[in-house]
Design a protein around this motif. Structure first.
Motif, mmCIF file in Angstrom:
data_model
loop_
_atom_site.group_PDB
_atom_site.id
_atom_site.type_symbol
_atom_site.label_atom_id
_atom_site.label_comp_id
_atom_site.label_asym_id
_atom_site.label_seq_id
_atom_site.Cartn_x
_atom_site.Cartn_y
_atom_site.Cartn_z
ATOM 1 N N GLN A 1 0.848 -1.192 0.000
ATOM 2 C CA GLN A 1 0.000 0.000 0.000
ATOM 3 C C GLN A 1 0.884 1.242 0.000
ATOM 4 O OE1 GLN A 1 -0.248 -2.113 3.114
ATOM 5 N NE2 GLN A 1 1.715 -1.068 3.361
ATOM 6 N N PRO A 2 0.376 2.379 -0.510
ATOM 7 C CA PRO A 2 1.127 3.625 -0.360
ATOM 8 C C PRO A 2 1.362 3.903 1.120
ATOM 9 C CG PRO A 2 -0.656 3.889 -1.935
ATOM 10 C CD PRO A 2 -0.869 2.571 -1.264
ATOM 11 N N LEU B 1 -2.798 -9.164 3.519
ATOM 12 C CA LEU B 1 -3.974 -9.589 2.753
ATOM 13 C C LEU B 1 -5.146 -8.638 2.997
ATOM 14 C CD1 LEU B 1 -5.484 -11.587 0.953
ATOM 15 C CD2 LEU B 1 -5.960 -12.953 3.003
ATOM 16 N N PHE B 2 -5.352 -8.282 4.266
ATOM 17 C CA PHE B 2 -6.439 -7.360 4.608
ATOM 18 C C PHE B 2 -6.238 -6.023 3.913
ATOM 19 C CE2 PHE B 2 -8.056 -3.951 7.391
ATOM 20 C CZ PHE B 2 -9.417 -4.270 7.356
ATOM 21 N N PRO C 1 -9.982 -0.767 -0.714
ATOM 22 C CA PRO C 1 -9.783 0.169 -1.825
ATOM 23 C C PRO C 1 -8.480 0.942 -1.636
ATOM 24 C CG PRO C 1 -12.025 0.297 -0.979
ATOM 25 C CD PRO C 1 -11.257 -0.554 -0.018
ATOM 26 N N LEU C 2 -7.823 1.285 -2.728
ATOM 27 C CA LEU C 2 -6.494 1.887 -2.661
ATOM 28 C C LEU C 2 -6.468 3.169 -1.830
ATOM 29 C CD1 LEU C 2 -3.566 1.705 -3.566
ATOM 30 C CD2 LEU C 2 -4.195 2.937 -5.649
ATOM 31 N N ALA C 3 -7.474 4.040 -2.010
ATOM 32 C CA ALA C 3 -7.507 5.298 -1.264
ATOM 33 C C ALA C 3 -7.638 5.031 0.238
ATOM 34 C CB ALA C 3 -8.657 6.176 -1.747
ATOM 35 N N THR D 1 -4.372 3.764 1.691
ATOM 36 C CA THR D 1 -3.432 4.870 1.879
ATOM 37 C C THR D 1 -3.745 5.638 3.157
ATOM 38 O OG1 THR D 1 -3.258 5.084 -0.523
ATOM 39 C CG2 THR D 1 -2.441 6.920 0.804
ATOM 40 N N ARG D 2 -5.017 5.927 3.374
ATOM 41 C CA ARG D 2 -5.430 6.684 4.556
ATOM 42 C C ARG D 2 -5.117 5.912 5.843
ATOM 43 N NH1 ARG D 2 -9.746 8.251 2.479
ATOM 44 N NH2 ARG D 2 -11.266 6.771 3.322
ATOM 45 N N VAL D 3 -5.415 4.616 5.850
ATOM 46 C CA VAL D 3 -5.139 3.791 7.039
ATOM 47 C C VAL D 3 -3.646 3.731 7.310
ATOM 48 C CG1 VAL D 3 -5.237 1.446 7.966
ATOM 49 C CG2 VAL D 3 -7.245 2.420 6.840
#
Length: 265
Positions: A145-146, A238-239, A244-246, A249-251
């Motif tokens: 993830q970002p 995996l989770f 969703p990508l956005a 990123t936020r998490v």
């Protein structure tokens, strides 16, 4: 697991995961010659003729090219002509807002984490194809993830993961195997060098370098294409991948922000 490699080349083996991989390989492959590329010499290399340290600042393209010429020469002249294991382990992170660090620091990170890995792999691939062997590239769970506040590091590890998987697909049917290893937080110098104020990682997600090297080599010998070290890290990756990508990123940004030296920033 029987003896499989005559030569092993490791980058960044002076400490942390790289050093643990060196020691693990020496136990699994007691007759193998070991080459380490890093700025510091590993302590165990001082009195062992089968352990060769080639001093190199992997961020310096000219120095890298010179050392790679020397490495290829030494491998070609070695009496050991069997399979070769290449472990691209060297890497580091920088923590904070992207603009907090000058461009030169981001570019240095990319030279070590990405450019050195690609250059070393491509320079050695002809020898690996000739003799057989494997390429192990150390990525990270940050690759999934970002990673705000670790933006350049996370992106570099996403490159490592995707590039290694693509390379492995291209090498199918050849005598060379490629594997990407994605460790979670590991108890090394990474956090301190990256600029974290403290570590806020639950114990189950964090491993000792020796554990990571054991899991990585086990996956290599089982010819896996990639592996995430540790059950909790596998589940978390995996989770994250399913979100969703956005949202991913936020998490990630909220989690990594907890490391900020000044929580008011």
């Amino acid at each position: 697991m029987g003896s499989k490699y005559d030569l092993a080349i490791i980058t960044g083996g002076s400490s942390g995961i790289g050093n643990s991989i060196i020691e693990s390989v020496s136990k699994l492959e007691p007759d193998a010659s070991l080459f380490n590329l890093s700025r510091r010499i590993p302590a165990s290399f001082s009195n062992d003729p089968k352990r060769v340290h080639l001093e190199c600042d992997l961020a310096d393209r000219a120095a890298r090219s010179t050392v790679l010429d020397e490495l290829v020469r030494r491998i070609s002249e070695s009496p050991q002509k069997g399979p070769i294991l290449l472990v691209n382990n060297a890497g580091f992170g920088i923590y904070g807002d992207v603009v907090q660090h000058p461009p030169a620091e981001h570019l240095e990170l990319l030279e070590v984490n990405v450019c050195a890995l690609v250059e070393l792999t491509l320079r050695l691939l002809p020898l690996l194809k000739e003799r057989g062997g494997a390429v192990m590239n150390i990525a990270s769970t940050s690759a999934f993830q970002p990673t705000p506040y670790l933006a350049t590091y996370g992106a570099s590890k996403a490159f490592v993961l995707n590039w290694t998987l693509a390379l492995g697909e291209e090498l199918k049917g050849s005598s060379v195997h490629a594997i990407a290893v994605c460790p979670g937080p590991t108890k090394t110098e990474f956090f301190q060098r990256a600029g974290f104020s403290k570590r806020v990682v639950p114990a189950g997600y964090s491993h000792q370098p020796e554990e990571v090297s054991r899991m990585a080599l086990d996956a290599l010998y089982r010819r896996q294409r990639f592996t995430v070290t540790g059950a909790l890290n596998k589940a978390a990756s995996l989770f994250s991948y399913l979100l969703p990508l956005a949202l991913r990123t936020r998490v990630a940004g909220r989690v990594i922000r907890r490391f900020r030296p000044n929580p008011n920033n």
